[in-house]
Each structure stands twice: as structure tokens, then as C-alpha cells.
Design a protein around this motif. Sequence first.
Motif, mmCIF file in Angstrom:
data_model
loop_
_atom_site.group_PDB
_atom_site.id
_atom_site.type_symbol
_atom_site.label_atom_id
_atom_site.label_comp_id
_atom_site.label_asym_id
_atom_site.label_seq_id
_atom_site.Cartn_x
_atom_site.Cartn_y
_atom_site.Cartn_z
ATOM 1 N N TYR A 73 31.237 11.914 26.198
ATOM 2 C CA TYR A 73 32.071 12.941 26.022
ATOM 3 C C TYR A 73 31.951 13.351 24.507
ATOM 4 C CZ TYR A 73 33.881 12.278 30.937
ATOM 5 O OH TYR A 73 33.982 12.047 32.182
ATOM 6 N N ASP A 74 32.203 14.594 24.545
ATOM 7 C CA ASP A 74 32.376 15.051 22.947
ATOM 8 C C ASP A 74 34.075 15.512 23.057
ATOM 9 O OD1 ASP A 74 30.097 15.120 21.667
ATOM 10 O OD2 ASP A 74 29.695 17.200 22.398
ATOM 11 N N ILE A 75 34.746 14.586 21.986
ATOM 12 C CA ILE A 75 36.209 15.111 21.945
ATOM 13 C C ILE A 75 36.157 15.961 20.831
ATOM 14 C CG2 ILE A 75 38.625 14.275 21.156
ATOM 15 C CD1 ILE A 75 37.787 11.533 22.620
ATOM 16 N N LEU A 76 36.490 17.225 21.106
ATOM 17 C CA LEU A 76 36.885 18.295 19.984
ATOM 18 C C LEU A 76 38.237 18.529 19.526
ATOM 19 C CD1 LEU A 76 35.281 20.556 18.141
ATOM 20 C CD2 LEU A 76 35.452 21.946 20.095
ATOM 21 N N ILE A 77 38.541 17.978 18.357
ATOM 22 C CA ILE A 77 39.937 18.302 17.887
ATOM 23 C C ILE A 77 39.941 19.507 16.982
ATOM 24 C CG2 ILE A 77 41.763 17.370 16.317
ATOM 25 C CD1 ILE A 77 40.515 14.663 16.858
ATOM 26 N N SER A 78 40.931 20.489 17.635
ATOM 27 C CA SER A 78 40.937 21.917 16.889
ATOM 28 C C SER A 78 42.185 22.122 16.337
ATOM 29 C CB SER A 78 40.424 22.889 18.049
ATOM 30 O OG SER A 78 39.255 22.827 18.492
ATOM 31 N N PHE A 79 42.098 22.386 14.975
ATOM 32 C CA PHE A 79 43.518 22.723 14.250
ATOM 33 C C PHE A 79 43.569 24.497 13.969
ATOM 34 C CE2 PHE A 79 41.876 18.485 12.613
ATOM 35 C CZ PHE A 79 42.936 17.860 12.815
ATOM 36 N N ILE A 80 44.579 24.848 14.699
ATOM 37 C CA ILE A 80 44.673 26.354 14.716
ATOM 38 C C ILE A 80 45.797 26.786 13.890
ATOM 39 C CG2 ILE A 80 45.017 28.375 16.174
ATOM 40 C CD1 ILE A 80 43.883 26.888 18.410
ATOM 41 N N HIS A 81 45.367 27.349 12.775
ATOM 42 C CA HIS A 81 46.406 27.885 11.983
ATOM 43 C C HIS A 81 46.499 29.410 11.977
ATOM 44 C CE1 HIS A 81 49.243 28.277 8.662
ATOM 45 N NE2 HIS A 81 48.478 28.036 7.687
ATOM 46 N N SER A 126 27.177 21.761 22.599
ATOM 47 C CA SER A 126 26.724 20.167 22.946
ATOM 48 C C SER A 126 26.430 20.285 24.426
ATOM 49 C CB SER A 126 27.943 19.520 22.815
ATOM 50 O OG SER A 126 27.663 18.060 23.206
ATOM 51 N N PRO A 127 25.209 19.533 24.996
ATOM 52 C CA PRO A 127 24.815 19.067 26.059
ATOM 53 C C PRO A 127 26.162 18.455 26.941
ATOM 54 C CG PRO A 127 23.711 17.673 24.651
ATOM 55 C CD PRO A 127 24.597 18.552 23.899
ATOM 56 N N ARG A 128 26.967 17.631 26.287
ATOM 57 C CA ARG A 128 27.810 16.678 26.716
ATOM 58 C C ARG A 128 29.087 17.401 27.209
ATOM 59 N NH1 ARG A 128 25.438 14.080 22.445
ATOM 60 N NH2 ARG A 128 26.945 15.270 21.027
ATOM 61 N N PRO A 129 29.714 16.973 28.226
ATOM 62 C CA PRO A 129 31.184 17.783 28.323
ATOM 63 C C PRO A 129 32.107 17.566 27.067
ATOM 64 C CG PRO A 129 30.351 16.013 30.190
ATOM 65 C CD PRO A 129 29.660 15.837 28.989
ATOM 66 N N SER A 130 32.767 18.659 27.035
ATOM 67 C CA SER A 130 33.758 18.407 25.949
ATOM 68 C C SER A 130 35.370 18.162 26.330
ATOM 69 C CB SER A 130 33.672 19.515 25.071
ATOM 70 O OG SER A 130 32.278 19.707 24.375
ATOM 71 N N ILE A 131 36.171 17.667 25.862
ATOM 72 C CA ILE A 131 37.356 17.350 26.043
ATOM 73 C C ILE A 131 38.207 18.145 24.770
ATOM 74 C CG2 ILE A 131 39.352 15.824 26.135
ATOM 75 C CD1 ILE A 131 37.319 13.685 27.210
ATOM 76 N N HIS A 132 38.831 19.017 24.943
ATOM 77 C CA HIS A 132 39.779 19.870 23.778
ATOM 78 C C HIS A 132 41.002 19.286 23.576
ATOM 79 C CE1 HIS A 132 36.401 23.016 23.744
ATOM 80 N NE2 HIS A 132 36.493 22.817 25.210
ATOM 81 N N LEU A 133 41.042 19.059 22.509
ATOM 82 C CA LEU A 133 42.375 18.522 21.765
ATOM 83 C C LEU A 133 42.888 19.375 20.696
ATOM 84 C CD1 LEU A 133 41.909 14.454 21.694
ATOM 85 C CD2 LEU A 133 42.969 15.815 23.462
ATOM 86 N N VAL A 134 43.971 20.114 20.972
ATOM 87 C CA VAL A 134 44.100 21.272 20.219
ATOM 88 C C VAL A 134 45.447 20.945 19.537
ATOM 89 C CG1 VAL A 134 44.481 23.627 19.980
ATOM 90 C CG2 VAL A 134 43.078 22.961 21.453
ATOM 91 N N VAL A 135 45.784 21.107 18.173
ATOM 92 C CA VAL A 135 46.841 21.373 17.313
ATOM 93 C C VAL A 135 47.073 22.690 17.025
ATOM 94 C CG1 VAL A 135 48.412 20.315 15.761
ATOM 95 C CG2 VAL A 135 46.473 18.953 16.717
ATOM 96 N N TYR A 136 48.190 23.267 17.523
ATOM 97 C CA TYR A 136 48.531 24.615 17.086
ATOM 98 C C TYR A 136 49.928 24.619 16.191
ATOM 99 C CZ TYR A 136 49.605 29.604 17.452
ATOM 100 O OH TYR A 136 49.971 30.886 17.138
ATOM 101 N N PRO A 187 43.728 19.795 33.533
ATOM 102 C CA PRO A 187 42.841 18.644 33.940
ATOM 103 C C PRO A 187 41.423 18.413 33.537
ATOM 104 C CG PRO A 187 44.514 19.231 35.530
ATOM 105 C CD PRO A 187 44.617 20.428 34.454
ATOM 106 N N ARG A 188 40.967 19.731 33.627
ATOM 107 C CA ARG A 188 39.436 19.825 33.517
ATOM 108 C C ARG A 188 39.085 20.113 32.055
ATOM 109 N NH1 ARG A 188 36.049 18.715 37.542
ATOM 110 N NH2 ARG A 188 34.486 19.974 36.501
ATOM 111 N N TRP A 189 39.854 20.357 31.210
ATOM 112 C CA TRP A 189 39.818 21.201 29.971
ATOM 113 C C TRP A 189 40.415 20.125 28.645
ATOM 114 C CZ3 TRP A 189 42.783 23.234 25.859
ATOM 115 C CH2 TRP A 189 41.984 24.215 25.073
ATOM 116 N N GLY A 190 41.668 19.578 28.565
ATOM 117 C CA GLY A 190 42.025 19.057 27.560
ATOM 118 C C GLY A 190 43.697 19.334 27.632
ATOM 119 N N GLY A 191 44.151 19.367 26.338
ATOM 120 C CA GLY A 191 45.263 19.363 25.921
ATOM 121 C C GLY A 191 45.743 20.281 24.769
ATOM 122 N N ILE A 192 46.874 20.725 24.609
ATOM 123 C CA ILE A 192 47.343 21.631 23.326
ATOM 124 C C ILE A 192 48.616 20.933 23.149
ATOM 125 C CG2 ILE A 192 47.976 23.877 22.588
ATOM 126 C CD1 ILE A 192 46.242 25.111 24.501
#
Length: 382
Positions: A84-92, A170-180, A206-211
Amino acid sequence: MSVIKKDTSNVSPKKKNIEEDASDANFRTLSILSYFIVLVLLGVPIWWYTTRVYRASLPLDEINSLQLKSKNSSDFGLPLSLDYDILISFIHPDPQTINIQANAREIDHYLQHFLKKISLVTDFIVKSQWLYLTELGAKPRKVMDHFALLENQLPHVITPLETKLWSHVSPRPSIHLVVYFPHCQAPLYIYNSQNQMTSTNTFISPRWGGIYLMNPDKNACKLGSFKADSLLIASTFQEILKELFKVGNLKEFTLNKIEEMLESSKRTLKSLAQLLSEINSIVISDKVADKIKLALESVGKAEKALAMGHGKEALDHAKLAFKNSEEAFGDPSLLALLYFPDDQKYAIYIPLFLPVMIPVIMSLIQIRKQLGSKNADKTKID
């Protein structure tokens, strides 16, 4: 030496014409027969062989005998994958008002302790990104000195974010971990269905990630600078990942993943066998056939090892079965001739063969009639 010449002066012209006609008839008959042999007895088999679809042999009976379990709610979580790809996104959303610092490397470092525990089952690649001037896309409700984001609004938050998160590269499934990081003048909190503020201020899909909504404190807002707590973010993300992967006991998690991989491999193999049986124009290369056979063999070995209590061996075979079944199902060679079925093949080649074959067939019919009349005349003479 004297040469004796045959005297043909006494042969009548009519007899000569009859002999010449018979010779011509024999020549035409041989010509027609040669055309028939070349076109029908040689040409059609060669054409059929050269235009046929290559299909390697498959153990279809063994695949069809595989037993499947009924689907349940656990099948609709994160898509099953070996990495998996774990994509950590910081949203400002408001960089002009406050400067926010967040160390992605520290967060990754803290997360690795948890990820290494489950890395035997699946691998992870951690990435990070910053998004500025981006809102959540849901209108919160004003509650005293802060704003509330209700649970039924949260699904509408994901859709606007999806267009800006770089997970599709990415060809791999992504898990989104978002900090807002909400606006300083508008602290934001998540309220549950009982209209109560959640303690974690997080939202999980469940199929996407968390915020995770991380509000800057009042002092940081006054100073115009906020440094995010990497350990707090990492621990929050760890709880989100535990919820997404349903990680309680590590041994139970491993066994569950083995069963999921085996069940997925069986479903993929059975779907592939049904597809290949129903559509004859699909090419089955030796490479695809080998993957299918290896996947089927690995399923059997994994189930046998699992029954004997050899968890590590069962996991290795289950991963091998899952990998090969997915690769076989998604192999590009399966689509090589999918849009060139037999009816189209006949439609293309019949206009080529038919005009050539009609005269040959008509001539064969005529020859058959002539032979029949000759035999009848001979019978009368006898």
C-alpha cells in the motif's frame, strides 16, 4: 538402319477429335481436382490452424472444485493488496494568517514501529504532501465559540479532496491520512450522531482512510506560528490504521489476512476459469497458464500448512497465490483478440474463399455427372 513409322493416315479425323476431347477432359478433371486439394484439403486446414487462438491447457476441473465462503461485511474494507501507499496530506486552508510546521519525517519514524509489526503481511510506502488554500467542502454549524462538523456531512468531505490528492499516480492502493488545520477564527470539531463532540476529532472512511482535525491553540494563533505535535499525529494515525486493518491481536490479524488472500485467490481463479470457458477468442498464453497453475497449487499448499498450524508457511503460500492469481487475471495478453471473435473471422475470410470455391464446386458436380453418365453407358453396352 531402317525406321518403322506408324501409319496414322488411316485414322479418321472424328476419332482424332474424340481422343483429343478425352485428353482435354482428363486434363480439366485433374486441374479441378488439384484446385480442390490445394484449396480445401490443404488450404482450409492451414487457414484454420494459422488463424486459431492459442489456448494453453488449464486445470479447469480443479479450479471449479474450489469451495468459496459467503461474503460478509469484512470484505468491504480496504482493498486487499500485498503493498500500500500511505499518503499523509497536510491541509492548510489559511497560510496568510498562520505559519504551520509539521515534520513528515518524524511522523513516518513514529509510524514505522507499528508498520513493522504488520509488514510480514503487507508492505507500506509512506509519502507526504502539503495542500494550501484548500477547504474541506462541507459547511460546518456554529456552536458557541467553535464550529461543528456532523458525521453525516463527513462523506461529502472526501469527494472534493480526492481531486487534489495525488493518489492516482500510483499503481498500489492508497491509504489517505489527512491532517486538516482549521482557521484560527473558526476552530472545528467533529460531532457524532448523538450530537456530542468526539474525543479524537477524527473521521474514518473504511475504504479510503482517515481525517484528523488539528486546531491550532489560541497562543499559536496570536503568535502566527504553530508547530504540530508529530507524536500526537503519529499516534492518531496509528489508531486510524488499526481501525482500517482491524488489527487487534497480531496473530489473529495474520490468520485473517491469510484467509482473505486465499478466498480472494479462489474467487479470482474461478472468475477467470468461467471467463475463459465462455469466451473462446481469449488467448491463454503459457505465461498466464503457468501463473494460474502456480496460484492453484499455492492455494492447496497454504490450506494444508494452515491446517497443520504452520502460520509462516501458510502466509508465504497465500501471498504467492494472491499475487499470481491477480497477475493472471490482469494480464494484458488476455485482451489481445477479445474483439476478434469467430463470427468476425468468418465474415472477413468467407468473401475471400467463397468466390474461388464456387467454380471449383460446380466443376466437381459436373465431373460427377459425367462420370455417372459414362458408367451408365458402359452398363448398357455390357
